[in-house]
Design an enzyme around this catalytic site. Structure first.
Site, mmCIF file in Angstrom:
data_model
loop_
_atom_site.group_PDB
_atom_site.id
_atom_site.type_symbol
_atom_site.label_atom_id
_atom_site.label_comp_id
_atom_site.label_asym_id
_atom_site.label_seq_id
_atom_site.Cartn_x
_atom_site.Cartn_y
_atom_site.Cartn_z
ATOM 1 N N CYS A 2 -25.778 7.496 -6.439
ATOM 2 C CA CYS A 2 -26.742 6.396 -6.631
ATOM 3 C C CYS A 2 -26.471 5.244 -5.671
ATOM 4 O O CYS A 2 -25.353 5.017 -5.246
ATOM 5 C CB CYS A 2 -26.631 5.861 -8.054
ATOM 6 N N ARG A 27 -26.387 7.920 0.861
ATOM 7 C CA ARG A 27 -25.555 8.209 -0.311
ATOM 8 C C ARG A 27 -26.043 9.437 -1.072
ATOM 9 O O ARG A 27 -25.384 9.930 -1.970
ATOM 10 C CB ARG A 27 -25.507 6.990 -1.242
ATOM 11 N N TRP A 83 -28.916 9.833 -8.322
ATOM 12 C CA TRP A 83 -28.505 11.231 -8.311
ATOM 13 C C TRP A 83 -28.445 11.664 -9.774
ATOM 14 O O TRP A 83 -27.639 11.144 -10.549
ATOM 15 C CB TRP A 83 -27.150 11.410 -7.639
ATOM 16 N N ASN A 107 -25.429 2.923 -12.019
ATOM 17 C CA ASN A 107 -24.788 3.891 -11.120
ATOM 18 C C ASN A 107 -23.510 4.355 -11.791
ATOM 19 O O ASN A 107 -22.586 3.570 -11.987
ATOM 20 C CB ASN A 107 -24.463 3.213 -9.781
ATOM 21 N N GLY A 108 -23.458 5.615 -12.218
ATOM 22 C CA GLY A 108 -22.238 6.143 -12.842
ATOM 23 C C GLY A 108 -22.592 6.977 -14.055
ATOM 24 O O GLY A 108 -23.696 7.493 -14.173
ATOM 25 N N GLU A 503 -4.585 23.397 3.306
ATOM 26 C CA GLU A 503 -5.452 22.429 3.987
ATOM 27 C C GLU A 503 -4.709 21.118 4.221
ATOM 28 O O GLU A 503 -4.814 20.504 5.287
ATOM 29 C CB GLU A 503 -6.726 22.197 3.164
ATOM 30 N N LYS A 507 -4.173 19.373 7.856
ATOM 31 C CA LYS A 507 -4.626 18.004 8.161
ATOM 32 C C LYS A 507 -3.491 17.189 8.771
ATOM 33 O O LYS A 507 -3.672 16.475 9.748
ATOM 34 C CB LYS A 507 -5.142 17.328 6.877
ATOM 35 N N GLU A 510 -2.912 18.352 12.333
ATOM 36 C CA GLU A 510 -3.944 18.142 13.361
ATOM 37 C C GLU A 510 -4.226 16.667 13.626
ATOM 38 O O GLU A 510 -4.657 16.326 14.717
ATOM 39 C CB GLU A 510 -5.206 18.912 13.019
ATOM 40 N N HIS A 526 11.474 32.902 -1.218
ATOM 41 C CA HIS A 526 11.595 34.121 -0.387
ATOM 42 C C HIS A 526 11.866 33.770 1.071
ATOM 43 O O HIS A 526 11.345 34.407 1.973
ATOM 44 C CB HIS A 526 10.308 34.942 -0.525
ATOM 45 N N LYS A 626 -14.243 20.010 18.188
ATOM 46 C CA LYS A 626 -14.987 20.083 16.926
ATOM 47 C C LYS A 626 -15.523 21.492 16.703
ATOM 48 O O LYS A 626 -15.695 21.930 15.590
ATOM 49 C CB LYS A 626 -16.157 19.089 16.933
HETATM 50 C C1 AGP Z 1 -10.777 21.575 10.807
HETATM 51 O O1 AGP Z 1 -10.059 20.408 10.393
HETATM 52 C C2 AGP Z 1 -10.033 22.220 11.903
HETATM 53 N N1 AGP Z 1 -10.097 21.330 13.026
HETATM 54 C C3 AGP Z 1 -10.351 23.650 12.291
HETATM 55 O O2 AGP Z 1 -9.360 24.371 11.663
HETATM 56 C C4 AGP Z 1 -11.726 24.244 11.892
HETATM 57 O O3 AGP Z 1 -11.800 24.340 10.512
HETATM 58 C C5 AGP Z 1 -11.823 25.651 12.494
HETATM 59 O O4 AGP Z 1 -11.805 25.520 13.889
HETATM 60 C C6 AGP Z 1 -13.084 26.389 12.051
HETATM 61 O O5 AGP Z 1 -14.209 25.709 12.523
HETATM 62 P P1 AGP Z 1 -15.636 26.077 11.927
HETATM 63 O O6 AGP Z 1 -15.586 25.700 10.477
HETATM 64 O O7 AGP Z 1 -16.592 25.244 12.704
HETATM 65 O O8 AGP Z 1 -15.855 27.536 12.094
#
Ligand code: AGP
Length: 631
Positions: A2, A27, A83, A107-108, A503, A507, A510, A526, A626
């Site tokens: 919202c 939003r 929403w 909102n909420g 993940e 993060k 990267e 292990h 990207k």
């Molecule tokens: C995302 O944080 C990463 N930079 C990278 O692992 C990414 O997820 C991966 O290259 C896959 O990309 P895609 O989702 O565009 O296929």
């Protein structure tokens, strides 16, 4: 999610409201509306004119063109983008809601709305909508009937509310003011230099008029009038001071929504991305749980007897999490493959297998290669992609688009969370299908229904979690300061937490260039446990789910060997907290299965804050792209 705008001053309110709402469209919403103060009564005998509609803001913009002159010239009003969580996205359920002489936007979530509704019905009130929001209007109406002023009535009404919700209220009895309360979901106020005052869900609509704003905290109430803005404490009702903030934002920074990095903006956009993705995935006119919109992709998914996910990086983590949900709810066989490995094997696929490429960019070379190879072999292919028109979206036989919007930060955040949501929705839809096939005719599966109801509420819960004053963002910042020089990190978890652990480690690698490994908590003994010493940090994802106790045992194994422990768990888990050097509480969610939607932003923020201290190029980390269009 919202969006709210309120204005009183010397400008035409309808323009301020519609322009403000357009700044808040990002939003995510499914209906919208405005309410305008009139100088004389309208045909309904009211001094507040409302125009609202399901669908896009342009519907209300069209309705506004036929407003009577005195409404077009109004200098005071409130607006809202909704929403829907309680009640379908219809015009009737859209805000603003009128209850007698009171008009409000909200909102909420009002969690105890059922009990409040019963009380109001007993008092003889007849709610016109299916929403929890309208009920608050009746509470204020009744308090004013006892002789309280509008502000006092709002304060007293809040005492009966459980849940995070911000409201903005007007009354025909006190047309010279607008009352706004921030309680869990964001609200910003400001003085209009030309006279009067404005409030909104964030600073964007306000920057049109001034760079000096008041970021309200939870429990702050603001009273807007032609004379400006006065702040009060919602609990005591006493006046209070709220510091003004000068936003000297560059255009680029305004493009970043005021955030220092696109990645941070996109972390906070995640609730909206979830809303937009649900809107994209579902036919919300349907009342069943997880009603996937009808298209080729849905046909392929519903016909599949086995799912084979292929992906890379963060998208592979999403697919791995999807496996847990699909096995639990849909009881379907799922395999999760690294596209770069799968394409060079000679995989054995059973008849009825559906190959699903998960990719935010839709361009990843390895994933695209698999889709092409599978099509050549006559294997049905499906894509889950964020970028329309991308090669994977075009070449797969069916496609589901996530609706995260453009993701500028190279490190994926909101796109990943929308991948989670899409795969959760697959699990829910296949679970509902399975129940129809095996359950009693016409019956629905309570587990799936509960999951769907909790999924609709998730964006609100995530907003409250991310925006809470002194919440997860603050904790991450504090912890980062202590750990910025750590030699290395393990992120560990079990069950739903395991893909999130992977993940979190990715993060940190990267964007902060810090060595980190994501591990299944049960695997440490292990071998990797040999690396544990006092230089090593272990981030333990141990929410209160079926795997918690075993994960806490793994925590104690590494603690005994000197590791510094960051735990992420239930706010009530004092035992876990007592074992930890650092602590990030999660929100209390109705469904354990949804905890990855909160744990992931927590690890994103921890990695982000460490990267800030490292001074890395967070939006464009070195060596990364990207979209990885090369092998
Ligand atoms: C995302 O944080 C990463 N930079 C990278 O692992 C990414 O997820 C991966 O290259 C896959 O990309 P895609 O989702 O565009 O296929």
């Amino acid at each position: 999610m919202c969006g709210i705008v309120g204005y009183i001053g010397k400008r035409p309110a309808v323009e301020v409201l519609l322009k403000g709402l357009s700044r808040l469209e990002y939003r995510g919403y499914d209906s919208t509306g405005i309410a305008l103060r009139l100088e004389t009564e309208n045909s309904e005998g009211s001094k507040i004119e409302i125009r609202k509609s399901e669908g896009k803001l342009e519907n209300v913009q069209k309705l506004a063109t036929s407003l009577p002159a005195q409404a077009k010239n109004s200098l005071c009003g409130i607006g809202h983008t909704r929403w829907a969580t309680h009640g379908k996205p219809t015009t009737q359920n859209a805000h603003p809601h009128r209850t007698g002489h009171v008009v409000l936007v909200h909102n909420g979530i009002i969690e105890n709305y059922q009990e409040i509704k019963e009380e109001l019905l007993a008092r003889g009130h007849k709610p016109a909508s299916e929403t929890d929001s309208e009920l608050f209007g009746f509470l204020v109406l009744d308090e004013m009937a006892k002789g309280l002023g509008l502000r006092e009535a709002v304060i007293v009404s809040f005492r009966g509310i459980i849940g995070v919700c911000s409201v903005v209220v007007m009354s025909e009895r006190e047309l010279g003011k607008i009352i706004g309360v921030r309680n869990g979901t964001p609200m910003v106020a400001a003085l209009d230099p030309s006279g009067g005052a404005i409030l909104a869900s964030d600073a964007q609509p306000i920057l049109e008029y001034t760079n000096d704003v008041f970021f309200m905290g939870d429990g702050d109430l603001v009273e807007l009038s032609e004379g400006g803005a006065e702040f009060f404490d919602l609990t005591t009702g006493l006046p209070k001071k709220v510091e003004s903030t000068h936003l000297d934002w560059s255009i680029d920074r305004i493009d970043r929504g005021g955030y220092p990095h696109y990645m941070l903006k996109e972390i906070y956009e995640q609730p909206t991305a979830l809303v937009d993705t649900l809107n994209a995935l579902l036919d919300r006119a349907k009342i069943e749980s997880f009603p996937l919109a009808k298209h080729r992709g849905t046909e392929l998914l519903m016909a599949a007897e086995e799912l084979v996910f292929v992906a890379c990086g963060s998208s592979w983590h999403a697919a791995l999490l999807g496996k847990y949900w699909l096995e639990k709810y849909a009881r379907i066989s799922v395999s999760v493959e690294l596209a770069s490995e799968f394409r060079y094997r000679d995989p054995v696929l059973r008849p009825g297998a559906l190959v699903i490429g998960v990719s935010q960019s839709g361009e990843t070379a390895d994933t695209l290669a698999v889709i092409r190879a599978m099509k050549k072999q006559g294997v049905p292919t499906l894509a889950v992609v964020n970028v329309r028109g991308s090669p994977i979206a075009r070449e797969a036989e069916g496609v589901f688009f996530t609706a995260a919007g453009p993701e500028i930060g190279v490190a994926s955040t909101k796109a990943l969370l929308t991948q989670f949501l899409t795969l959760l929705t697959f699990a829910g839809a296949l679970s509902a299908k399975r129940h129809h096939e095996h359950g009693k005719k016409g019956s629905t599966d309570p587990l799936t229904d509960a999951l769907f109801k909790n999924t609709l509420v998730l964006p609100h819960a995530l907003t409250a979690y991310l925006e809470a004053t002194d919440g997860v963002a603050k904790q991450a910042q504090t912890i980062a300061k202590s750990l910025v020089d750590a030699k290395g990190f393990f992120f560990i978890g079990r069950g739903y937490s395991y893909p999130v652990a992977l993940e979190g480690a990715l993060k940190l690698k990267e964007i902060a260039y810090v060595h980190a490994e994501g591990y299944a908590a049960g695997e440490l003994k292990h071998g990797p446990i040999a690396m544990i010493d006092s230089d090593m940090v272990v981030v333990v994802l141990a929410p209160k789910d079926a795997w918690r106790d075993k994960t806490v045992s793994n925590l104690e194994e590494v603690k005994a060997r000197g590791a510094r422990i960051v735990s992420i768990g239930a706010p009530s888990d004092s035992h876990l907290r007592s074992l930890s050097d650092f602590w990030i509480p999660l929100p209390e969610l109705e469904d354990d299965a949804l905890l990855p939607f909160a744990m992931t932003p927590a690890v994103q923020l921890l990695s982000y804050e460490i990267a800030v201290l490292k001074g890395t190029d967070i939006d464009k980390p070195r060596n990364l792209a990207k979209s990885v269009t090369v092998e």
